[in-house]
Write a protein that holds these residues in place. Structure first.
Motif, PDB file in Angstrom:
ATOM      1  N   CYS A  53      23.867   7.052 -67.035  1.00 34.43           N
ATOM      2  CA  CYS A  53      22.862   6.100 -66.536  1.00 34.43           C
ATOM      3  C   CYS A  53      21.499   6.737 -66.287  1.00 34.43           C
ATOM      4  O   CYS A  53      20.530   6.028 -66.027  1.00 34.43           O
ATOM      5  CB  CYS A  53      23.349   5.421 -65.265  1.00 34.43           C
ATOM      6  SG  CYS A  53      23.380   6.492 -63.801  1.00 34.43           S
ATOM      7  N   TYR A 104      27.335  -3.573 -52.588  1.00 33.23           N
ATOM      8  CA  TYR A 104      27.239  -4.290 -53.859  1.00 33.23           C
ATOM      9  C   TYR A 104      28.484  -5.108 -54.162  1.00 33.23           C
ATOM     10  O   TYR A 104      29.547  -4.922 -53.576  1.00 33.23           O
ATOM     11  CB  TYR A 104      26.967  -3.296 -54.991  1.00 33.23           C
ATOM     12  CG  TYR A 104      25.640  -2.597 -54.873  1.00 33.23           C
ATOM     13  CD1 TYR A 104      24.463  -3.221 -55.254  1.00 33.23           C
ATOM     14  CD2 TYR A 104      25.550  -1.319 -54.335  1.00 33.23           C
ATOM     15  CE1 TYR A 104      23.235  -2.595 -55.117  1.00 33.23           C
ATOM     16  CE2 TYR A 104      24.330  -0.677 -54.201  1.00 33.23           C
ATOM     17  CZ  TYR A 104      23.171  -1.327 -54.601  1.00 33.23           C
ATOM     18  OH  TYR A 104      21.961  -0.707 -54.461  1.00 33.23           O
ATOM     19  N   ASN A 107      31.525  -6.008 -59.160  1.00 33.28           N
ATOM     20  CA  ASN A 107      31.198  -5.574 -60.514  1.00 33.28           C
ATOM     21  C   ASN A 107      30.075  -4.526 -60.508  1.00 33.28           C
ATOM     22  O   ASN A 107      29.273  -4.452 -61.425  1.00 33.28           O
ATOM     23  CB  ASN A 107      30.767  -6.778 -61.368  1.00 33.28           C
ATOM     24  CG  ASN A 107      30.668  -6.425 -62.831  1.00 33.28           C
ATOM     25  OD1 ASN A 107      31.432  -5.608 -63.341  1.00 33.28           O
ATOM     26  ND2 ASN A 107      29.715  -7.019 -63.524  1.00 33.28           N
ATOM     27  N   HIS A 108      30.039  -3.709 -59.455  1.00 32.84           N
ATOM     28  CA  HIS A 108      28.941  -2.753 -59.320  1.00 32.84           C
ATOM     29  C   HIS A 108      29.225  -1.403 -59.962  1.00 32.84           C
ATOM     30  O   HIS A 108      28.347  -0.566 -60.052  1.00 32.84           O
ATOM     31  CB  HIS A 108      28.636  -2.532 -57.835  1.00 32.84           C
ATOM     32  CG  HIS A 108      29.713  -1.757 -57.129  1.00 32.84           C
ATOM     33  ND1 HIS A 108      30.901  -2.317 -56.775  1.00 32.84           N
ATOM     34  CD2 HIS A 108      29.780  -0.445 -56.762  1.00 32.84           C
ATOM     35  CE1 HIS A 108      31.654  -1.401 -56.193  1.00 32.84           C
ATOM     36  NE2 HIS A 108      31.013  -0.260 -56.175  1.00 32.84           N
ATOM     37  N   SER A 110      29.747   1.664 -62.514  1.00 30.28           N
ATOM     38  CA  SER A 110      29.090   2.015 -63.770  1.00 30.28           C
ATOM     39  C   SER A 110      29.599   3.372 -64.238  1.00 30.28           C
ATOM     40  O   SER A 110      30.408   4.022 -63.570  1.00 30.28           O
ATOM     41  CB  SER A 110      27.568   2.060 -63.594  1.00 30.28           C
ATOM     42  OG  SER A 110      27.188   3.176 -62.790  1.00 30.28           O
ATOM     43  N   HIS A 114      33.349   2.868 -64.292  1.00 32.64           N
ATOM     44  CA  HIS A 114      33.633   1.601 -64.953  1.00 32.64           C
ATOM     45  C   HIS A 114      34.424   1.815 -66.235  1.00 32.64           C
ATOM     46  O   HIS A 114      35.345   1.055 -66.560  1.00 32.64           O
ATOM     47  CB  HIS A 114      32.335   0.872 -65.273  1.00 32.64           C
ATOM     48  CG  HIS A 114      32.549  -0.525 -65.784  1.00 32.64           C
ATOM     49  ND1 HIS A 114      32.616  -0.821 -67.135  1.00 32.64           N
ATOM     50  CD2 HIS A 114      32.740  -1.708 -65.130  1.00 32.64           C
ATOM     51  CE1 HIS A 114      32.814  -2.116 -67.289  1.00 32.64           C
ATOM     52  NE2 HIS A 114      32.900  -2.681 -66.097  1.00 32.64           N
ATOM     53  N   LYS A 150      17.356  -5.122 -66.760  1.00 33.58           N
ATOM     54  CA  LYS A 150      18.460  -4.740 -67.648  1.00 33.58           C
ATOM     55  C   LYS A 150      17.973  -3.945 -68.859  1.00 33.58           C
ATOM     56  O   LYS A 150      16.811  -4.031 -69.246  1.00 33.58           O
ATOM     57  CB  LYS A 150      19.201  -5.992 -68.138  1.00 33.58           C
ATOM     58  CG  LYS A 150      19.952  -6.738 -67.049  1.00 33.58           C
ATOM     59  CD  LYS A 150      20.695  -7.933 -67.629  1.00 33.58           C
ATOM     60  CE  LYS A 150      21.503  -8.651 -66.542  1.00 33.58           C
ATOM     61  NZ  LYS A 150      22.248  -9.808 -67.096  1.00 33.58           N
ATOM     62  N   ASN A 186      28.854  -0.306 -68.173  1.00 33.78           N
ATOM     63  CA  ASN A 186      28.296  -1.288 -67.234  1.00 33.78           C
ATOM     64  C   ASN A 186      26.910  -0.859 -66.747  1.00 33.78           C
ATOM     65  O   ASN A 186      26.618  -0.856 -65.542  1.00 33.78           O
ATOM     66  CB  ASN A 186      29.232  -1.501 -66.042  1.00 33.78           C
ATOM     67  CG  ASN A 186      28.979  -2.828 -65.344  1.00 33.78           C
ATOM     68  OD1 ASN A 186      28.449  -3.769 -65.941  1.00 33.78           O
ATOM     69  ND2 ASN A 186      29.366  -2.918 -64.078  1.00 33.78           N
ATOM     70  N   ASN A 188      24.199  -2.311 -66.862  1.00 34.40           N
ATOM     71  CA  ASN A 188      23.360  -3.372 -66.309  1.00 34.40           C
ATOM     72  C   ASN A 188      23.948  -3.956 -65.028  1.00 34.40           C
ATOM     73  O   ASN A 188      23.716  -5.121 -64.695  1.00 34.40           O
ATOM     74  CB  ASN A 188      23.147  -4.479 -67.351  1.00 34.40           C
ATOM     75  CG  ASN A 188      22.155  -4.079 -68.411  1.00 34.40           C
ATOM     76  OD1 ASN A 188      21.274  -3.257 -68.172  1.00 34.40           O
ATOM     77  ND2 ASN A 188      22.285  -4.648 -69.610  1.00 34.40           N
ATOM     78  N   CYS A 189      24.677  -3.130 -64.295  1.00 34.59           N
ATOM     79  CA  CYS A 189      25.193  -3.605 -63.013  1.00 34.59           C
ATOM     80  C   CYS A 189      24.020  -3.803 -62.038  1.00 34.59           C
ATOM     81  O   CYS A 189      22.929  -3.256 -62.230  1.00 34.59           O
ATOM     82  CB  CYS A 189      26.218  -2.630 -62.437  1.00 34.59           C
ATOM     83  SG  CYS A 189      25.546  -1.037 -61.937  1.00 34.59           S
ATOM     84  N   GLU A 190      24.264  -4.571 -61.025  1.00 36.84           N
ATOM     85  CA  GLU A 190      23.221  -4.922 -60.039  1.00 36.84           C
ATOM     86  C   GLU A 190      22.533  -3.692 -59.471  1.00 36.84           C
ATOM     87  O   GLU A 190      21.307  -3.647 -59.306  1.00 36.84           O
ATOM     88  CB  GLU A 190      23.877  -5.742 -58.918  1.00 36.84           C
ATOM     89  CG  GLU A 190      22.964  -6.088 -57.763  1.00 36.84           C
ATOM     90  CD  GLU A 190      23.726  -6.730 -56.609  1.00 36.84           C
ATOM     91  OE1 GLU A 190      23.109  -6.946 -55.554  1.00 36.84           O
ATOM     92  OE2 GLU A 190      24.938  -6.990 -56.761  1.00 36.84           O
ATOM     93  N   ARG A 191      23.311  -2.679 -59.164  1.00 36.83           N
ATOM     94  CA  ARG A 191      22.785  -1.469 -58.536  1.00 36.83           C
ATOM     95  C   ARG A 191      21.788  -0.745 -59.438  1.00 36.83           C
ATOM     96  O   ARG A 191      20.702  -0.343 -58.997  1.00 36.83           O
ATOM     97  CB  ARG A 191      23.966  -0.547 -58.192  1.00 36.83           C
ATOM     98  CG  ARG A 191      23.619   0.800 -57.642  1.00 36.83           C
ATOM     99  CD  ARG A 191      24.902   1.524 -57.191  1.00 36.83           C
ATOM    100  NE  ARG A 191      25.945   1.394 -58.196  1.00 36.83           N
ATOM    101  CZ  ARG A 191      26.016   2.150 -59.291  1.00 36.83           C
ATOM    102  NH1 ARG A 191      25.110   3.075 -59.528  1.00 36.83           N
ATOM    103  NH2 ARG A 191      27.007   1.979 -60.150  1.00 36.83           N
TER     104      ARG A 191
END
Length: 257
Positions: A53, A104, A107-108, A110, A114, A150, A186, A188-191
């Motif tokens: 990331c 979060y 689904n947070h 990554s 993930h 994103k 993942n 594009n997770c919120e975090r």
């Protein structure tokens, strides 16, 4: 995702593998000092950012772990993936800390946190998603969406790579490979989207400053200031935001990771 260039052996892992060719990852980890020394070497190789990331590792301990791209438990070949120097990456904890879980949505997760939840992903996962050790560097595979934070697939660039000799599980469809990379890790997770928005805020503040100064070379100067450090946090986000100015600077320094 930024290309990771592995330093040349020897290092604690290659030395251990030489003397223990049939050893396991647990064997190596239990030799505590070599494991800690290896993490330090990988921190230097990656400039302190997550291989997936691109988030900077914090000073908190631990804030990173060693991940095996190809599952270390794969017993379908004679190759010892657990002790393969070119199979290990340093990654963040991917939102798996208690603090992240409180803040979060479910689904947070990554990165490898993930990746490990995807039962359909085979142990031999080469070609199912991008490997930062082998990713191409000539163009940006992703686009940063300012509205959502994103990462989106840069279809124009990925379609140009259709003739690249790096095969994948999608019939050399680089668009699908890039898309699956986002999904499997993942990204594009919120975090992470929230973190990229912070990059955008700083970018906007710098653009405003250069505009008020009437400096038409502002974007070029910003590109140089960001990429002079080979490992800026959220490298791909910056590369997308700065567009042609980023590409011109990266080309001028013969960027290859």
């Amino acid at each position: 995702m930024k290309k990771i260039n592995k330093s040349l052996p020897p290092n604690p892992l290659t030395k251990f593998a030489k003397h223990n060719p049939n050893g396991t990852w647990d064997d190596f980890r239990n030799a505590r000092q070599p494991y800690d020394d290896l993490k330090k070497q990988m921190l230097q190789d990656q400039g302190g950012i997550c291989a997936y990331c691109e988030k900077k590792f914090s000073d908190a301990s631990p804030s990173q772990r060693i991940e095996h791209f190809h599952d270390k438990s794969d017993m379908n070949s004679e190759h010892n993936w657990a002790l393969d120097w070119n199979n290990v990456l340093l990654v963040c904890l991917g939102g798996s800390t208690p603090e992240d879980k409180k803040q979060y949505s479910p689904n947070h997760l990554s990165c490898d946190a993930h990746k490990g939840t995807i039962k359909e992903l085979p142990a031999a996962c080469e070609g199912y998603f991008l490997n930062p050790i082998h990713i191409q560097t000539t163009a940006c595979l992703f686009i940063f969406d300012k509205a959502t934070g994103k990462l989106l697939v840069n279809y124009d660039v990925c379609q140009q790579l259709a003739t690249d000799n790096l095969s994948n599980q999608y019939g050399d469809n680089w668009c699908m490979l890039a898309e699956q990379t986002i999904n499997i890790l993942n990204l594009n997770c919120e975090r992470l989207c929230a973190d990229r928005w912070e990059v955008l805020k700083f970018y906007n503040s710098q653009i405003k400053k250069y505009r008020e100064m009437g400096d038409r070379a502002g974007l070029s100067k910003l590109s140089e200031s960001i990429f002079r450090n080979r490992f800026p946090e959220f490298f791909t986000t910056w590369r997308s935001l700065l567009g042609k100015h980023a590409e011109e600077y990266l080309q001028s320094i013969n960027y290859n990771g």
